[in-house]
Design an enzyme around this catalytic site. Structure first.
Site, PDB file in Angstrom:
ATOM      1  N   ASP A 198      53.612  32.801  37.964  1.00 37.59           N
ATOM      2  CA  ASP A 198      52.234  33.138  37.615  1.00 37.59           C
ATOM      3  C   ASP A 198      51.401  32.812  38.853  1.00 37.59           C
ATOM      4  O   ASP A 198      51.230  31.648  39.213  1.00 37.59           O
ATOM      5  CB  ASP A 198      51.765  32.312  36.418  1.00 37.59           C
ATOM      6  CG  ASP A 198      50.359  32.671  35.965  1.00 37.59           C
ATOM      7  OD1 ASP A 198      49.601  33.264  36.763  1.00 37.59           O
ATOM      8  OD2 ASP A 198      49.996  32.341  34.816  1.00 37.59           O
ATOM      9  N   TYR A 229      36.201  45.902  37.717  1.00 44.20           N
ATOM     10  CA  TYR A 229      37.304  46.644  38.340  1.00 44.20           C
ATOM     11  C   TYR A 229      36.943  47.009  39.773  1.00 44.20           C
ATOM     12  O   TYR A 229      37.767  46.899  40.688  1.00 44.20           O
ATOM     13  CB  TYR A 229      37.595  47.910  37.537  1.00 44.20           C
ATOM     14  CG  TYR A 229      38.791  48.692  38.038  1.00 44.20           C
ATOM     15  CD1 TYR A 229      40.084  48.255  37.789  1.00 44.20           C
ATOM     16  CD2 TYR A 229      38.628  49.882  38.747  1.00 44.20           C
ATOM     17  CE1 TYR A 229      41.185  48.964  38.241  1.00 44.20           C
ATOM     18  CE2 TYR A 229      39.718  50.599  39.205  1.00 44.20           C
ATOM     19  CZ  TYR A 229      40.997  50.138  38.950  1.00 44.20           C
ATOM     20  OH  TYR A 229      42.086  50.847  39.409  1.00 44.20           O
ATOM     21  N   LYS A 259      39.156  45.790  43.017  1.00 42.74           N
ATOM     22  CA  LYS A 259      39.890  46.729  43.866  1.00 42.74           C
ATOM     23  C   LYS A 259      39.282  46.886  45.256  1.00 42.74           C
ATOM     24  O   LYS A 259      39.935  47.410  46.165  1.00 42.74           O
ATOM     25  CB  LYS A 259      39.996  48.092  43.167  1.00 42.74           C
ATOM     26  CG  LYS A 259      40.834  48.039  41.891  1.00 42.74           C
ATOM     27  CD  LYS A 259      42.203  47.404  42.145  1.00 42.74           C
ATOM     28  CE  LYS A 259      43.031  47.245  40.900  1.00 42.74           C
ATOM     29  NZ  LYS A 259      44.337  46.593  41.156  1.00 42.74           N
TER      30      LYS A 259
END
Length: 330
Positions: A102, A202, A206
């Site tokens: 993780d 988002y 990104k």
């Protein structure tokens, strides 16, 4: 006589072409032999494609992720595991090693890097492809209308994981000059820099890897290292194929409903892009830059699994100005 001569010439040319193709394949297979790679986030999609193609070039590849045959991550897909990815790497000609990790847990990432150091004593290529936030993504809402917990989780998965992994792994990478860091993202700087990705969280997640690659490129230069961001185009990931109700064998059936899907590419394509970068002794010329699989295919001459050479980002930029023929971008 003329016909026979032409046939002979054509046969000779065909034989030479076959030999060249075989030679190119042999060179590609051997090009990364002895290199040690870490693909963080290699359970599926681009990460898996990159890991397998690095293996096909002969590399030893440590593959990480949270979904194993014994444990399911929040993504909720039991059909892809890091063990399977490692097996695909080995089958392709490399050595795949699955390490459940993780990348939000600093101690787990430290243990991973310590293991690579203990077992191999070096790291040549670091690929940051950790994500897994698609299930949190909602379009069509304002930032304040979105669930804040989900939004912050996307930033953790897409930004914090990359920062932790780079901070922890790069000290091993820079022991030897010439190391490569690849930040995998969605979108080029040319596209993302002037277009909103329709969800603020988002958009941030990104764009961050693009900026990370730029900053790391500045810092790695004195060590002979290179950092870039790489984006696939419209990726036919396992999740994407499921969403459209198709498989890799019949994916074109989705084009009737979504014409733009005709420009889609398989994970093999971005995998070959990263493998080509890793094998290029002159890759430092790309340092700090935002790159795409289609752009790199034009530079290095590789193709997607079906022999095509899609340029999804070129198509999307052209699509905003008119109605380009998709065949001109495949």
């Amino acid at each position: 006589m003329t016909t026979e001569t032409n046939q002979t010439d054509q046969t000779d040319q065909t034989d030479q072409t076959d030999q060249t193709d075989q030679s190119d394949e042999t060179n590609r297979t051997k090009s990364l032999r002895g290199r040690i790679c870490l693909v963080a986030g290699a359970t599926r999609g681009a990460g898996r494609g990159i890991a397998v193609e690095l293996g096909a070039a002969g590399a030893t590849v440590y593959v990480t992720g949270r979904t194993t045959r014994a444990k399911l991550s929040e993504v909720g897909r039991a059909t892809e595991t890091i063990e399977e990815t490692a097996e695909l790497v080995t089958a392709a000609g490399g050595e795949g090693i699955a390490v459940p990790t993780d990348h939000l847990e600093v101690e787990q990432v430290k243990a991973l890097v310590d293991r690579i150091d203990r077992e191999r004593g070096r790291l040549d290529v670091l690929v940051n492809d950790v994500w897994g936030g698609e299930h949190l993504l909602v379009f069509g809402k304002k930032t304040w209308e979105n669930d804040l917990t989900d939004g912050l989780r996307m930033l953790e998965l897409g930004v914090r994981t990359h920062a932790i992994t780079s901070h922890t792994a790069i000290p091993l990478l820079i022991r030897n000059r010439g190391g490569l860091v690849v930040e995998v993202t969605d979108g080029t700087s040319a596209y993302n820099g002037t277009r909103y990705r329709e969800n603020l969280f988002y958009d941030l997640a990104k764009n961050a890897p693009i900026r990370m690659a730029f900053g790391l490129g500045e810092e790695l230069a004195e060590y002979g290292g290179t950092a870039v961001s790489v984006t696939p185009g419209w990726l036919r990931s396992e999740q994407m194929l499921t969403a459209f109700g198709v498989t890799e064998e019949n994916w074109r059936d989705a084009v009737e409903k979504i014409p733009g899907f005709a420009i889609a590419e398989s994970p093999v394509y971005v995998g070959r892009a990263v493998a080509a970068l890793a094998a290029d002794p002159d890759r430092h010329r790309w340092n700090g830059r935002s790159l795409s699989s289609g752009q790199l295919a034009g530079e290095y001459g590789f193709t997607d699994a079906d022999g095509s050479r899609p340029d999804a980002w070129g198509f999307m930029l052209a699509d905003e100005k008119g109605s380009p023929d998709v065949n001109d971008y495949r």
